[in-house]
Scaffold this motif. Structure first.
Motif, PDB file in Angstrom:
ATOM      1  N   UNK A 232       0.836  -1.207   0.000  1.00 37.60           N
ATOM      2  CA  UNK A 232       0.000   0.000   0.000  1.00 37.60           C
ATOM      3  C   UNK A 232       0.870   1.257   0.000  1.00 37.60           C
ATOM      4  N   UNK A 233       1.921   1.263   0.841  1.00 36.79           N
ATOM      5  CA  UNK A 233       2.794   2.428   0.915  1.00 36.79           C
ATOM      6  C   UNK A 233       3.512   2.703  -0.391  1.00 36.79           C
TER       7      UNK A 233
ATOM      8  N   UNK B  57      11.667   2.888 -10.715  1.00 33.71           N
ATOM      9  CA  UNK B  57      12.784   3.258  -9.834  1.00 33.71           C
ATOM     10  C   UNK B  57      12.272   3.729  -8.477  1.00 33.71           C
ATOM     11  N   UNK B  58      11.248   4.575  -8.505  1.00 36.93           N
ATOM     12  CA  UNK B  58      10.659   5.070  -7.254  1.00 36.93           C
ATOM     13  C   UNK B  58      10.009   3.930  -6.486  1.00 36.93           C
ATOM     14  N   UNK B  59       9.405   2.993  -7.208  1.00 34.19           N
ATOM     15  CA  UNK B  59       8.783   1.835  -6.545  1.00 34.19           C
ATOM     16  C   UNK B  59       9.823   1.037  -5.769  1.00 34.19           C
ATOM     17  N   UNK B  60      11.031   0.892  -6.335  1.00 36.46           N
ATOM     18  CA  UNK B  60      12.107   0.190  -5.627  1.00 36.46           C
ATOM     19  C   UNK B  60      12.481   0.942  -4.358  1.00 36.46           C
ATOM     20  N   UNK B  61      12.704   2.260  -4.487  1.00 38.39           N
ATOM     21  CA  UNK B  61      13.062   3.069  -3.317  1.00 38.39           C
ATOM     22  C   UNK B  61      12.002   2.953  -2.220  1.00 38.39           C
ATOM     23  N   UNK B  62      10.732   3.088  -2.621  1.00 37.32           N
ATOM     24  CA  UNK B  62       9.641   3.079  -1.641  1.00 37.32           C
ATOM     25  C   UNK B  62       9.479   1.704  -0.996  1.00 37.32           C
ATOM     26  N   UNK B  63       9.557   0.638  -1.805  1.00 36.18           N
ATOM     27  CA  UNK B  63       9.366  -0.716  -1.277  1.00 36.18           C
ATOM     28  C   UNK B  63      10.471  -1.087  -0.295  1.00 36.18           C
ATOM     29  N   UNK B  64      11.708  -0.775  -0.655  1.00 36.06           N
ATOM     30  CA  UNK B  64      12.833  -1.083   0.238  1.00 36.06           C
ATOM     31  C   UNK B  64      12.720  -0.269   1.524  1.00 36.06           C
TER      32      UNK B  64
ATOM     33  N   UNK C 221      14.769  -9.004  -1.630  1.00 27.99           N
ATOM     34  CA  UNK C 221      15.746  -9.308  -2.677  1.00 27.99           C
ATOM     35  C   UNK C 221      15.067  -9.659  -4.001  1.00 27.99           C
ATOM     36  N   UNK C 222      13.825 -10.127  -3.925  1.00 26.21           N
ATOM     37  CA  UNK C 222      13.110 -10.491  -5.140  1.00 26.21           C
ATOM     38  C   UNK C 222      12.532  -9.274  -5.855  1.00 26.21           C
ATOM     39  N   UNK C 223      12.508  -8.123  -5.186  1.00 24.76           N
ATOM     40  CA  UNK C 223      11.982  -6.918  -5.821  1.00 24.76           C
ATOM     41  C   UNK C 223      12.934  -6.420  -6.907  1.00 24.76           C
ATOM     42  N   UNK C 224      14.229  -6.495  -6.660  1.00 28.89           N
ATOM     43  CA  UNK C 224      15.207  -5.937  -7.590  1.00 28.89           C
ATOM     44  C   UNK C 224      15.201  -6.593  -8.968  1.00 28.89           C
ATOM     45  N   UNK C 225      15.180  -7.937  -9.071  1.00 30.62           N
ATOM     46  CA  UNK C 225      15.152  -8.520 -10.423  1.00 30.62           C
ATOM     47  C   UNK C 225      13.939  -8.096 -11.246  1.00 30.62           C
TER      48      UNK C 225
END
Length: 307
Positions: A91-92, A205-212, A286-290
């Motif tokens: 959600x975030x 790219x923003x999704x990666x930053x936000x998810x991490x 770790x599965x988000x990055x691929x």
């Protein structure tokens, strides 16, 4: 084609070959340095716990077993914390990406009322912070403490992400929006049908930053949450690591009957608790990055430099 390839091979000098060898060697070493901590944690969680506790597991697993995961997953509160962390991450991330995309798009629109003022108003918050106590008082006055939404709402608007999206959108030809407006498209139609599909790299790219950021966060739980049902997985990791010795004793005491020599290798130790919980928390992210990696380089480069 073959002649051209041979020509290229002939043009390589000893200096070029030396540089390539050194370059690949350095990057391979850096990769190993980055990967080894994760590998070390994993092999220690599946090896005999007595050997792991004594520091004998460094490169290869020994006496492989999966009891650590089975026993740690039975610890109190872990499933609920996993759901909380998963919910806040999904959600975030969605809220942050949509807010960053829309605000970044609006700040490129010259017709926006006092556009420059609002843009500077958002950017200035990157450099000034009221501090922890005023932030806590604000959250309390908004009745967000001890609620799930304290994880979501404060993280929705991120000035850095907005700047990335704005810069990226400015690199998109304005003719696309002008053509859509000539056909009668409104501002929301342009945003949904023109900007969002075109800006996928920077949004990924923003999704990666936000998810991490959401998955790894534990300080907000420490500050705003006292209800155990709202504890995040990272906060439980923090508490489990601090209480690893007592948790190991608790897990051992939950077994019945005498302990045989064969069971010594699977008895929980403080080391096995720390390693296993760390792996359980780290692996999902770790599965988000691929998934988003192919968008990452393009998005961050175009979003950082206009043109």
């Amino acid at each position: 084609m073959k002649a051209a390839q041979k020509e290229k091979k002939k043009k390589l000098t000893k200096g070029d070959i030396t540089f390539s060898v050194i370059n690949y060697t350095v990057f391979i070493l850096i990769t190993l340095v980055c990967v080894y901590p994760f590998y070390y944690m994993i092999i220690n969680t599946i090896s005999a716990n007595d050997l792991s506790a004594n520091g004998f597991i460094n490169f290869l697993p020994r006496n492989i077993h999966l009891d650590n995961y089975r026993q740690v997953l039975q610890l109190s509160g872990l499933p609920t914390a996993a759901l909380v962390s998963l919910g806040r991450t999904v959600i975030g991330t969605a809220c942050t990406v949509m807010a960053s995309a829309f605000l970044g798009f609006m700040f490129t629109q010259e017709k926006m009322w006092h556009r420059k003022f609002w843009y500077r108003f958002f950017v200035i918050t990157m450099y000034f912070n009221a501090g922890l106590i005023p932030m806590f008082i604000t959250m309390k006055n908004l009745h967000l403490t001890n609620t799930f939404w304290v994880y979501i709402i404060p993280a929705i608007v991120q000035p850095f992400n907005i700047i990335l999206v704005k810069t990226y959108i400015e690199s998109i030809p304005k003719a696309l929006q002008e053509a859509a407006e000539i056909d009668g498209a409104g501002i929301l139609t342009v945003f949904w049908k023109i900007i969002l599909p075109t800006a996928k790299p920077i949004l990924a790219t923003i999704a990666i930053f936000a998810a991490v950021g959401q998955w790894n966060s534990f300080q907000d739980t420490l500050i705003y949450i006292t209800d155990q049902k709202l504890y995040s997985l990272q906060y439980l990791l923090y508490t489990y690591i601090n209480q690893a010795s007592s948790l190991a004793a608790m897990v051992r005491s939950s077994g019945t009957g005498a302990i045989s020599a064969a069971m010594v290798a699977t008895q929980q130790t403080p080391t096995s608790i720390r390693m296993t919980v760390s792996v359980i928390v780290v692996l999902p992210i770790l599965f988000v990055y691929p998934i988003f990696q192919r968008f990452f380089v393009q998005g961050i480069m175009i979003g950082s430099v206009k043109g």
